[in-house]
Write a protein that holds these residues in place. Structure first.
Motif, PDB file in Angstrom:
ATOM      1  N   TYR A  40      10.761  -1.439 -11.844  1.00  0.00           N
ATOM      2  CA  TYR A  40      10.250  -2.700 -12.398  1.00  0.00           C
ATOM      3  C   TYR A  40      10.735  -3.882 -11.554  1.00  0.00           C
ATOM      4  N   ARG A  41      12.011  -3.840 -11.187  1.00  0.00           N
ATOM      5  CA  ARG A  41      12.565  -4.927 -10.370  1.00  0.00           C
ATOM      6  C   ARG A  41      11.859  -4.987  -9.011  1.00  0.00           C
ATOM      7  N   LEU A  42      11.558  -3.812  -8.468  1.00  0.00           N
ATOM      8  CA  LEU A  42      10.795  -3.759  -7.215  1.00  0.00           C
ATOM      9  C   LEU A  42       9.458  -4.471  -7.390  1.00  0.00           C
ATOM     10  N   GLY A  43       8.771  -4.153  -8.481  1.00  0.00           N
ATOM     11  CA  GLY A  43       7.469  -4.771  -8.752  1.00  0.00           C
ATOM     12  C   GLY A  43       7.578  -6.281  -8.900  1.00  0.00           C
ATOM     13  N   MET A  44       8.591  -6.739  -9.614  1.00  0.00           N
ATOM     14  CA  MET A  44       8.789  -8.176  -9.786  1.00  0.00           C
ATOM     15  C   MET A  44       9.058  -8.850  -8.439  1.00  0.00           C
ATOM     16  N   ASN A  45       9.885  -8.209  -7.635  1.00  0.00           N
ATOM     17  CA  ASN A  45      10.236  -8.804  -6.348  1.00  0.00           C
ATOM     18  C   ASN A  45       9.055  -8.864  -5.393  1.00  0.00           C
ATOM     19  N   ILE A  46       8.231  -7.836  -5.393  1.00  0.00           N
ATOM     20  CA  ILE A  46       7.153  -7.809  -4.397  1.00  0.00           C
ATOM     21  C   ILE A  46       5.901  -8.526  -4.894  1.00  0.00           C
ATOM     22  N   THR A  47       5.521  -8.302  -6.163  1.00  0.00           N
ATOM     23  CA  THR A  47       4.283  -8.940  -6.622  1.00  0.00           C
ATOM     24  C   THR A  47       4.519 -10.343  -7.151  1.00  0.00           C
ATOM     25  N   ALA A  85       5.849   3.207  -5.179  1.00  0.00           N
ATOM     26  CA  ALA A  85       5.820   1.900  -5.839  1.00  0.00           C
ATOM     27  C   ALA A  85       5.591   0.761  -4.844  1.00  0.00           C
ATOM     28  N   VAL A  86       6.202   0.866  -3.663  1.00  0.00           N
ATOM     29  CA  VAL A  86       5.976  -0.165  -2.637  1.00  0.00           C
ATOM     30  C   VAL A  86       4.489  -0.203  -2.272  1.00  0.00           C
ATOM     31  N   ASN A  87       3.888   0.984  -2.107  1.00  0.00           N
ATOM     32  CA  ASN A  87       2.458   1.033  -1.786  1.00  0.00           C
ATOM     33  C   ASN A  87       1.608   0.416  -2.885  1.00  0.00           C
ATOM     34  N   GLU A  88       1.938   0.745  -4.120  1.00  0.00           N
ATOM     35  CA  GLU A  88       1.198   0.183  -5.254  1.00  0.00           C
ATOM     36  C   GLU A  88       1.316  -1.342  -5.261  1.00  0.00           C
ATOM     37  N   ALA A  89       2.526  -1.827  -5.037  1.00  0.00           N
ATOM     38  CA  ALA A  89       2.776  -3.269  -5.086  1.00  0.00           C
ATOM     39  C   ALA A  89       2.016  -3.982  -3.961  1.00  0.00           C
ATOM     40  N   LEU A  90       2.031  -3.386  -2.773  1.00  0.00           N
ATOM     41  CA  LEU A  90       1.334  -4.026  -1.650  1.00  0.00           C
ATOM     42  C   LEU A  90      -0.176  -3.997  -1.867  1.00  0.00           C
ATOM     43  N   MET A  91      -0.667  -2.928  -2.503  1.00  0.00           N
ATOM     44  CA  MET A  91      -2.101  -2.859  -2.801  1.00  0.00           C
ATOM     45  C   MET A  91      -2.509  -3.973  -3.768  1.00  0.00           C
ATOM     46  N   LYS A  92      -1.667  -4.188  -4.770  1.00  0.00           N
ATOM     47  CA  LYS A  92      -1.909  -5.283  -5.720  1.00  0.00           C
ATOM     48  C   LYS A  92      -2.062  -6.606  -4.974  1.00  0.00           C
ATOM     49  N   LEU A  93      -1.129  -6.830  -4.057  1.00  0.00           N
ATOM     50  CA  LEU A  93      -1.148  -8.099  -3.335  1.00  0.00           C
ATOM     51  C   LEU A  93      -2.396  -8.234  -2.477  1.00  0.00           C
ATOM     52  N   GLY A 149       5.388  -9.172   3.252  1.00  0.00           N
ATOM     53  CA  GLY A 149       6.076  -8.282   4.180  1.00  0.00           C
ATOM     54  C   GLY A 149       7.567  -8.586   4.269  1.00  0.00           C
ATOM     55  N   PHE A 150       7.922  -9.842   4.063  1.00  0.00           N
ATOM     56  CA  PHE A 150       9.328 -10.249   4.097  1.00  0.00           C
ATOM     57  C   PHE A 150      10.017  -9.949   2.769  1.00  0.00           C
ATOM     58  N   ARG A 151       9.288 -10.182   1.662  1.00  0.00           N
ATOM     59  CA  ARG A 151       9.850  -9.892   0.344  1.00  0.00           C
ATOM     60  C   ARG A 151      10.270  -8.449   0.240  1.00  0.00           C
ATOM     61  N   THR A 152       9.376  -7.572   0.764  1.00  0.00           N
ATOM     62  CA  THR A 152       9.606  -6.144   0.639  1.00  0.00           C
ATOM     63  C   THR A 152      10.870  -5.735   1.383  1.00  0.00           C
ATOM     64  N   VAL A 153      11.016  -6.250   2.602  1.00  0.00           N
ATOM     65  CA  VAL A 153      12.216  -5.936   3.383  1.00  0.00           C
ATOM     66  C   VAL A 153      13.455  -6.498   2.683  1.00  0.00           C
ATOM     67  N   ARG A 181      12.769  -9.439  10.188  1.00  0.00           N
ATOM     68  CA  ARG A 181      12.211  -9.927   8.920  1.00  0.00           C
ATOM     69  C   ARG A 181      13.297 -10.260   7.922  1.00  0.00           C
ATOM     70  N   LEU A 182      14.345  -9.452   7.932  1.00  0.00           N
ATOM     71  CA  LEU A 182      15.439  -9.705   6.994  1.00  0.00           C
ATOM     72  C   LEU A 182      16.099 -11.042   7.304  1.00  0.00           C
ATOM     73  N   PHE A 183      16.331 -11.273   8.573  1.00  0.00           N
ATOM     74  CA  PHE A 183      16.920 -12.547   9.006  1.00  0.00           C
ATOM     75  C   PHE A 183      16.075 -13.722   8.528  1.00  0.00           C
ATOM     76  N   ARG A 184      14.773 -13.639   8.721  1.00  0.00           N
ATOM     77  CA  ARG A 184      13.898 -14.738   8.305  1.00  0.00           C
ATOM     78  C   ARG A 184      13.828 -14.867   6.793  1.00  0.00           C
ATOM     79  N   ALA A 185      13.737 -13.723   6.127  1.00  0.00           N
ATOM     80  CA  ALA A 185      13.658 -13.755   4.662  1.00  0.00           C
ATOM     81  C   ALA A 185      14.906 -14.414   4.072  1.00  0.00           C
TER      82      ALA A 185
END
Ligand SMILES: [Zn+2]
Lengths: 200, 78
Positions: A40-47, A85-93, A149-153, A181-185
């Motif tokens: 769930y936290r993954l979903g909140m963070n990415i979407t 879950a990452v794939n699902e979240a990115l598909m949503k976006l 892409g940055f949120r996910t990393v 990406r992590l540095f920028r995020a």
């Protein structure tokens, strides 16, 4: 919620997966219990919103259940469910993106400069100066300001604590791209939060 | 080391990724440069805020709906 047998509650992940593959649905439920909070936290963070996060959570576990026969037991269930879950979240976006959404990646992806404008020190202990709900809102806004892409990393490395190598493998990126990406995020989030948490 | 270069290395420094020489140069810069020290310190705090497990906790109703959906799926397969 139904009570699960004690033997299942105490089982290792590997044992639960074998049991679930053999048709023991209680074992699968226990796997869900173990990882639903993280997913769930993954979903909140990415979407960036609750509705999508709930969809990601449900779709990820339902798909995992369906595809359990394909799951190879020499890898970790946790890594597998995170990947789904990452794939699902990115598909949503991507579905939402057509409109006025943020681009998936930054145009400055691999060699752009990060502009730092806020140099002020922060007030001490920001987490104690805001109510939990208000703090969540501030942090959510911060995450939403990042390209997906940055949120996910950021989520995988700094929230979930995966290693750079694990993150790279999961997202099919190079180690260098994950670090960049992590540095920028991190710096962009810091910049956003500084507007609120800075002294004076 | 100038400020731009220092800021580029902060993320790697937080992960313990820098070699000894670069680490010492950066630490020296952070000691006397207030700006970069503030960036370093607030970046560290940013990460701390997000990795606190209390954030985005799973609402009870979301948990319930997930398990209901799962039960339906399992019944289809049974
Ligand atoms: Zn400096």
């Amino acid at each position: 919620m139904t009570e699960l047998p004690q033997a299942i509650l105490a089982s290792s992940e590997g044992h639960l997966v074998s049991e679930a593959k053999a048709g023991n649905y209680s074992a699968f439920e226990e796997l869900v219990n173990r990882y639903e909070k993280k997913i769930y936290r993954l979903g909140m963070n990415i979407t960036g919103n609750r509705e999508d996060a709930e969809d990601v959570l449900q779709d990820a576990f339902l798909k995992a259940f369906e595809h359990l026969p394909d799951f190879r037991e020499d890898s970790r269930f946790y890594t597998w469910i995170v990947r789904i879950a990452v794939n699902e979240a990115l598909m949503k976006l991507r579905k939402r993106r057509n409109s006025r959404e943020l681009p998936m990646e930054d145009s400055e992806d691999d060699n752009g400069e990060v502009v730092v404008r806020e140099f002020a020190d922060w007030k001490p202990n920001p987490e104690q100066q805001y109510a939990q709900a208000e703090l969540e809102r501030i942090l959510q806004q911060g995450v939403n300001s990042l390209p997906p892409g940055f949120r996910t990393v950021f989520y995988l490395r700094d929230v979930e604590g995966l290693s750079t190598e694990e993150t790279a493998e999961l997202l099919e990126l190079s180690v260098g791209a994950v670090k960049a990406r992590l540095f920028r995020a991190r710096l962009r989030l810091r910049e956003e939060l500084s507007k609120i948490f800075k002294r004076g | 080391m100038n400020c731009n270069k220092a800021i580029k290395e902060i993320s790697g420094y937080l992960d313990g990724d820098l070699d000894e020489a670069l680490k010492h140069t950066l630490e020296a810069h952070l000691t006397y440069c207030n700006h970069c020290h503030a960036v370093y310190d607030s970046t560290r705090k940013t990460i701390d805020l997000y990795c606190d497990g209390k954030l985005f906790s799973l609402p009870e109703d979301v948990h319930t709906r997930l398990h209901e959906a799962l039960k339906r799926k399992m019944q289809e397969h049974a």
